[in-house]
Write a protein that holds these residues in place. Sequence first.
Motif, short mmCIF file in Angstrom:
data_model
loop_
_atom_site.label_atom_id
_atom_site.label_comp_id
_atom_site.label_asym_id
_atom_site.label_seq_id
_atom_site.Cartn_x
_atom_site.Cartn_y
_atom_site.Cartn_z
N TYR A 1 -6.39 2.52 8.42
CA TYR A 1 -6.76 2.02 9.74
C TYR A 1 -7.75 2.88 10.51
O TYR A 1 -7.95 2.72 11.71
CB TYR A 1 -5.50 1.72 10.59
CG TYR A 1 -4.55 2.88 10.84
CD1 TYR A 1 -4.86 3.88 11.76
CD2 TYR A 1 -3.33 2.93 10.20
CE1 TYR A 1 -3.97 4.91 12.02
CE2 TYR A 1 -2.42 3.97 10.44
CZ TYR A 1 -2.74 4.96 11.34
OH TYR A 1 -1.85 5.98 11.60
N GLY B 1 -10.42 1.74 7.35
CA GLY B 1 -10.06 0.36 7.69
C GLY B 1 -11.25 -0.48 8.09
O GLY B 1 -11.10 -1.43 8.84
N ARG C 1 -9.46 -4.01 9.65
CA ARG C 1 -9.55 -4.96 8.54
C ARG C 1 -8.20 -5.27 7.88
O ARG C 1 -7.82 -6.43 7.71
CB ARG C 1 -10.52 -4.42 7.49
CG ARG C 1 -10.68 -5.30 6.29
CD ARG C 1 -11.66 -4.68 5.29
NE ARG C 1 -11.49 -5.26 3.98
CZ ARG C 1 -12.00 -6.41 3.61
NH1 ARG C 1 -12.74 -7.09 4.44
NH2 ARG C 1 -11.78 -6.88 2.39
N TYR C 2 -7.46 -4.21 7.54
CA TYR C 2 -6.20 -4.45 6.81
C TYR C 2 -5.07 -4.87 7.74
O TYR C 2 -4.19 -5.61 7.34
CB TYR C 2 -5.83 -3.22 5.96
CG TYR C 2 -6.90 -3.00 4.91
CD1 TYR C 2 -6.91 -3.77 3.75
CD2 TYR C 2 -7.93 -2.09 5.12
CE1 TYR C 2 -7.91 -3.61 2.81
CE2 TYR C 2 -8.94 -1.93 4.19
CZ TYR C 2 -8.93 -2.69 3.04
OH TYR C 2 -9.93 -2.55 2.12
N SER D 1 4.04 -1.78 6.20
CA SER D 1 2.82 -1.20 5.66
C SER D 1 2.25 -0.12 6.56
O SER D 1 2.24 -0.24 7.78
CB SER D 1 1.77 -2.30 5.46
OG SER D 1 0.62 -1.75 4.86
N ASP E 1 -4.13 -6.09 -4.72
CA ASP E 1 -4.62 -6.01 -3.34
C ASP E 1 -3.63 -6.74 -2.42
O ASP E 1 -3.38 -7.94 -2.59
CB ASP E 1 -6.00 -6.68 -3.31
CG ASP E 1 -6.59 -6.72 -1.92
OD1 ASP E 1 -6.40 -5.74 -1.17
OD2 ASP E 1 -7.23 -7.74 -1.57
N LEU E 2 -3.07 -6.05 -1.45
CA LEU E 2 -2.08 -6.59 -0.51
C LEU E 2 -1.04 -7.50 -1.20
O LEU E 2 -0.20 -7.00 -1.93
CB LEU E 2 -2.76 -7.31 0.65
CG LEU E 2 -3.69 -6.50 1.55
CD1 LEU E 2 -4.01 -7.28 2.83
CD2 LEU E 2 -3.17 -5.12 1.92
N PRO F 1 -1.27 0.77 6.46
CA PRO F 1 -2.54 0.44 5.80
C PRO F 1 -3.64 1.43 6.19
O PRO F 1 -3.44 2.23 7.11
CB PRO F 1 -2.85 -0.94 6.38
CG PRO F 1 -2.32 -0.86 7.77
CD PRO F 1 -1.08 -0.01 7.70
N GLY G 1 0.86 -1.20 0.00
CA GLY G 1 0.00 0.00 0.00
C GLY G 1 0.88 1.24 0.00
O GLY G 1 0.78 2.11 0.86
N ARG H 1 -5.68 -8.52 8.13
CA ARG H 1 -5.30 -9.23 6.90
C ARG H 1 -3.78 -9.28 6.74
O ARG H 1 -3.23 -10.30 6.32
CB ARG H 1 -5.94 -8.56 5.68
CG ARG H 1 -7.43 -8.86 5.52
CD ARG H 1 -7.94 -8.40 4.17
NE ARG H 1 -7.20 -9.00 3.07
CZ ARG H 1 -7.19 -8.54 1.82
NH1 ARG H 1 -7.90 -7.46 1.51
NH2 ARG H 1 -6.50 -9.14 0.88
#
Length: 296
Positions: free
Chosen positions: A202, A226, A232-233, A198, A181-182, A200, A130, A236
């Motif tokens: 959040y 997030g 979520r990220y 990362s 994606d990721l 991400p 990201g 993940r």
Amino acid sequence: MTNKRWTNKQLLDLATKYFTEKAIDSPRLCAEILLSHQLKKTRIELYLDYDQPLRKEEIEGFRTLVRRRVKREPLQYITGHQGFWSLDLMVNPAVLIPRPETEILVEEALKIRQSGLLSNDRTTMILDVGTGSGAIAIALAKEIEGARIWASDISPEALQLARENARRYNLGERIRFCEGDLFEPFSDNSVAFDMIISNPPYIATEEFGSLEPEIRCHEPKAALDGSKGGMRYIQRLIRESVPYLQGGGWLLIEMDPHQTERALNLIDSERCFDYKERVVDYRKSYRMVKAQKKHG
Ligand code: GLN
């Protein structure tokens, strides 16, 4: 305002007053930055030429910039620049404006490398997930000469800007930019990284509405939101990074201070990491979590 022979000083005073009335942060500084941007001069030069009258187009141009800022457009999108680490990065609304806190991810990555915690018998492989403007990847490519750096992002517009930023520092060849994606760009399992880093999205969706208009209305929501609770990220990344890390490799994730405890628990529940730690930012708030994958 256009019939008069305005000088830098008068314009700065007027804009400062206007920004103050409109509750814009750091009104004087903001006026100075916008006028130097308009006139392509440094802030010092504004004061050296402070009583020189300006041309009509210059005044008009400055007024347009002031109006944009009053609509709460971030200064960095107006000027197109933001400093990060030792870099001057180009930014636009396709990318999050790099924040000073994010520099601690760069600092920690350098510490890990310098402390000999990574294998020395081959090139260090680093992934920035990201990447946005490319801030982390470019700072690390500049600092760690021999390292091979990858940078991924789901947004093609962000990647385009990140590539341009890398090129400006002659690091275009050193960083591989990948769209997806990721970890999707690496799902053929051809690379494993020594460090995965990362920043991400959040922010908790339920808190999105209370952000400053500069952020809420102008920065890319996809880089901030997030999902519920904002985890979520982060979740993940902790789950999905494992197959992409070398044994003994490190995962570094930026997050909100209140999320760090949950992140540590998630790291434990993966049972793949044998070391974990929270790191504070310049305000002494826990801003990132780092974890080392088990060896072998
Ligand atoms: N630190 C950023 C902010 O508070 C959030 C960045 C992110 O979600 N990655 O605006």
